[in-house]
Design a protein around this motif. Structure first.
Motif, PDB file in Angstrom:
ATOM      1  N   ARG A 170       1.186  -0.892  -0.006  1.00 52.01           N
ATOM      2  CA  ARG A 170       0.105   0.229   0.084  1.00 52.01           C
ATOM      3  C   ARG A 170       0.821   1.722  -0.068  1.00 52.01           C
ATOM      4  O   ARG A 170       0.714   2.226  -0.851  1.00 52.01           O
ATOM      5  N   ASP A 171       2.232   0.713   1.367  1.00 48.53           N
ATOM      6  CA  ASP A 171       2.841   2.279   0.572  1.00 48.53           C
ATOM      7  C   ASP A 171       3.320   2.278  -0.323  1.00 48.53           C
ATOM      8  O   ASP A 171       3.935   3.578  -0.926  1.00 48.53           O
ATOM      9  N   ASP A 172       4.154   1.993  -1.324  1.00 42.48           N
ATOM     10  CA  ASP A 172       5.105   1.793  -2.671  1.00 42.48           C
ATOM     11  C   ASP A 172       3.637   2.652  -3.514  1.00 42.48           C
ATOM     12  O   ASP A 172       3.667   3.136  -4.113  1.00 42.48           O
ATOM     13  N   VAL A 173       2.567   2.080  -3.773  1.00 41.73           N
ATOM     14  CA  VAL A 173       1.387   2.360  -4.422  1.00 41.73           C
ATOM     15  C   VAL A 173       0.900   3.784  -4.048  1.00 41.73           C
ATOM     16  O   VAL A 173       1.759   4.732  -5.831  1.00 41.73           O
ATOM     17  N   ILE A 174       1.141   4.204  -3.046  1.00 43.85           N
ATOM     18  CA  ILE A 174       0.882   5.799  -2.591  1.00 43.85           C
ATOM     19  C   ILE A 174       2.034   6.740  -2.894  1.00 43.85           C
ATOM     20  O   ILE A 174       1.609   7.464  -3.369  1.00 43.85           O
ATOM     21  N   ALA A 175       3.531   5.444  -2.707  1.00 45.28           N
ATOM     22  CA  ALA A 175       4.439   6.905  -2.734  1.00 45.28           C
ATOM     23  C   ALA A 175       4.889   7.049  -5.112  1.00 45.28           C
ATOM     24  O   ALA A 175       5.114   7.516  -5.456  1.00 45.28           O
ATOM     25  N   ALA A 176       4.105   6.124  -5.476  1.00 41.79           N
ATOM     26  CA  ALA A 176       3.776   6.354  -6.957  1.00 41.79           C
ATOM     27  C   ALA A 176       2.842   6.756  -6.792  1.00 41.79           C
ATOM     28  O   ALA A 176       3.012   7.932  -8.477  1.00 41.79           O
ATOM     29  N   VAL A 177       1.993   7.213  -6.636  1.00 40.84           N
ATOM     30  CA  VAL A 177       0.792   8.146  -7.011  1.00 40.84           C
ATOM     31  C   VAL A 177       1.046   9.192  -6.549  1.00 40.84           C
ATOM     32  O   VAL A 177       1.369  10.433  -7.371  1.00 40.84           O
ATOM     33  N   ASP A 178       1.856  10.100  -5.609  1.00 39.91           N
ATOM     34  CA  ASP A 178       2.846  11.368  -5.379  1.00 39.91           C
ATOM     35  C   ASP A 178       3.745  11.100  -6.309  1.00 39.91           C
ATOM     36  O   ASP A 178       3.532  12.763  -6.598  1.00 39.91           O
ATOM     37  N   ALA A 179       4.883  10.182  -6.570  1.00 36.74           N
ATOM     38  CA  ALA A 179       5.256  10.726  -7.712  1.00 36.74           C
ATOM     39  C   ALA A 179       5.108  11.363  -9.158  1.00 36.74           C
ATOM     40  O   ALA A 179       5.273  11.915  -9.782  1.00 36.74           O
ATOM     41  N   ALA A 180       3.777  10.499  -9.132  1.00 37.37           N
ATOM     42  CA  ALA A 180       3.156  10.980 -10.774  1.00 37.37           C
ATOM     43  C   ALA A 180       2.470  11.679 -10.087  1.00 37.37           C
ATOM     44  O   ALA A 180       2.619  12.434 -11.653  1.00 37.37           O
ATOM     45  N   GLU A 181       2.034  12.340  -9.598  1.00 39.69           N
ATOM     46  CA  GLU A 181       1.271  13.593  -9.034  1.00 39.69           C
ATOM     47  C   GLU A 181       2.954  14.644  -9.094  1.00 39.69           C
ATOM     48  O   GLU A 181       2.580  15.962 -10.361  1.00 39.69           O
ATOM     49  N   ALA A 182       3.770  14.145  -8.881  1.00 33.35           N
ATOM     50  CA  ALA A 182       4.980  15.455  -8.867  1.00 33.35           C
ATOM     51  C   ALA A 182       5.690  15.552 -10.181  1.00 33.35           C
ATOM     52  O   ALA A 182       5.855  16.484 -10.650  1.00 33.35           O
TER      53      ALA A 182
END
Ligand code: NAD
Length: 488
Positions: free
Chosen positions: A52-64
């Motif tokens: 879960r933490d990894d996919v949210i980190a991926a959303v953070d990256a996609a947003e950035a």
């Protein structure tokens, strides 16, 4: 160690890890997925299983990365896709060998998949610069109606194992062309091809965070976590109708735009006026491409009673001649199925057909060898109400049913919850077009067994899906239309 040079290079360079924001990482809790070679059942690699933490980190990256990518000139986005196309073609042998390793299809079919997959990048490199809008004068004459397409935003892409390259590029291509950043969750049976393509895209110039790849064995936990995140605006899914239904429910909570490419149950109609040899050629392609593990694979052969025996005999002879073996072996036409449960499903489909009165004309069982193989199988005389005809067979098993009239053929063809592809063979083009219009399916092949084309709108009706991939429609799935009312 495998003897696959690309895989060994990926391991050495760390490209067999999660790709998040341009970094290749372990899963936050160290969990891993074993990747098996279906021709032996033996593990060949392990990749991180995103949490879960990894996919949210991926959303953070996609947003950035989102704003900069959306404002990158379309021509520049297109040129990056075009470079990725060229690199895929240049490296098609090694990419194909990776597909053979984790998915099992033959090398020739894997190369054909890489060519098809790369074509989505070429097509969408051309579409990137054609995001047309419109300006019209309102009927009342009081304003201009301006309609523009804007990138829909962060997109979650979920792909199946059967075409590990093409199902990924068919989504990444249009999303990037439209100006969206993406998080790809490939099928856990086949994560390596998606990771290899992501590494190639970095080299082609895709900025960090624009394409993130998160294989995970915990789909039912990590996918809802992404769909619950208010920054995610799009879900593009390819897979089974059952999982699609669950994801539609989950996407409904936040009214996320969805594109759904789901299961099929394609009828293959042979009319009495068809060229039977051509129909058999088409049947071999429509049934056996990808070993029958294709959403558009011919699933039910509906043949006019006057030509049924001749079609069945010729088709069975061709199926008996198919050479079964590991995908890399020279001369092999058919590789293994993806896993043991797929192999059991084939045996069950044969049992259902013979239990209902069908006769085995070719194959009918798993050959006596290791790996998840199944013999090319033709079953004749299957009654129209047999349970097997309601299943998505997804393997090299072909039941034949007879019909007596065009009307009956169309009714039988439409008697399914699915509506993805259909095929028909006839010598009469007006009948061909009439029947094509009457068939409840998103795609119809007339006198041909191969219909996929990146330039064509691919998709289904009924429970086979929502939306289209490829063609001019493909990029629109990743655009939101804004209407601006203007006076001047
Ligand atoms: P699947 O539905 O089991 O899995 C597809 C993807 O969804 C995989 O990435 C999987 O990990 C993920 N997934 C599984 N359960 C999930 C859950 N609860 N929540 C979120 N994600 C989940 O399908 P499959 O076995 O990988 O692929 C075969 C199916 O895909 C067949 O039904 C086939 O017809 C369909 N398919 C459709 C198309 C099309 O274009 N219409 C193309 C290829 C395959």
């Amino acid at each position: 160690m495998s003897d696959n040079p690309l895989l060994e290079r990926m391991k050495k360079e760390g490209h067999d890890r999660l790709l998040i924001g341009g970094e290749w990482r372990e899963a936050s809790d160290g969990a891993e997925i074993d990747v098996l070679d279906p021709s032996t059942g033996e593990p060949v690699a392990s990749v991180p299983s995103a949490s879960r933490d990894d996919v949210i980190a991926a959303v953070d990256a996609a947003e950035a990365a989102s704003e900069a990518w959306a404002s990158t000139p379309p021509r520049q986005r297109g040129e990056i896709l075009r470079r990725a196309f060229e690199m895929m073609i240049e490296r098609s042998d090694e990419l194909a060998s990776l597909i053979v390793l984790e998915m099992g299809k033959t090398f020739a079919e894997s190369k054909a998949e890489i060519a098809y997959a790369a074509e989505f990048y070429r097509w969408f490199s051309e579409e990137a610069v054609r995001n047309d809008g419109s300006i019209t004068l309102a009927p009342a004459g009081d304003k201009r109606i301006i309609a523009i397409g804007q990138p829909i935003g962060i997109s979650v892409l979920i792909t199946p194992w059967n075409f590990p390259a093409a199902m990924a590029t068919r989504k990444i291509g249009p999303a990037l062309a439209a100006g969206c950043t993406v998080i790809l969750k490939p099928a856990s049976d086949t994560p390596l091809t998606a990771l290899a393509i992501a590494a190639l895209m970095e080299e082609a110039g895709v900025p960090a965070g624009v394409v993130n790849v998160v294989p995970s064995r915990r789909s039912s936990e990590v996918v809802p976590a992404m769909l619950d995140d208010p920054r995610v605006r799009k879900l593009s899914f390819t897979g089974s109708t059952e999982v699609g239904r669950t994801l539609l429910e989950q996407a409904s909570k936040r009214i996320i735009s969805t594109s759904m490419e789901l299961g099929g149950n394609a009828p293959f109609l042979v009319f009495e006026d068809a060229d039977i040899d051509a129909a058999v050629d088409g049947a071999m392609v429509a049934k056996m491409r990808n070993g029958g593990q294709s959403c558009i694979a011919a699933n039910r052969f509906l043949v006019h009673e006057a030509v049924a025996d001749s079609f069945a005999e010729k088709f069975a002879a061709r199926m008996r001649a198919v050479k079964v073996g590991p995908g890399m072996d020279p001369g092999v036409d058919l590789g293994p199925l993806i896993n043991e449960s797929a192999q059991e499903d084939m045996a069950e489909s044969v049992e259902l057909a013979t239990g209902a009165g069908g006769d085995v004309l070719a194959g009918g069982k798993a050959p006596d060898r290791p790996g998840f193989f199944f013999e090319p199988t033709v079953l004749a005389g299957v009654p129209a109400d047999a349970e097997v005809l309601g299943r998505e067979i997804f393997g090299p098993v072909a039941p034949i049913v007879t019909f007596g009239s065009e009307e009956e053929a169309v009714a039988m063809a439409n008697d399914t919850i699915h509506g993805l592809a259909a095929y028909l063979y006839t010598g009469d083009l007006s009948r061909g077009l009439r029947v094509a219009e009457a068939l409840e399916s998103g795609m119809v092949g007339i006198n041909r067994g191969l219909i996929s084309d990146p330039a064509a709108p691919f998709g289904g009706v009924k429970q086979s899906g929502i939306g289209r991939e490829g063609g001019h429609e493909g990029m629109k799935e990743f655009l939101e239309i804004k209407y601006i009312a203007a006076s001047w």
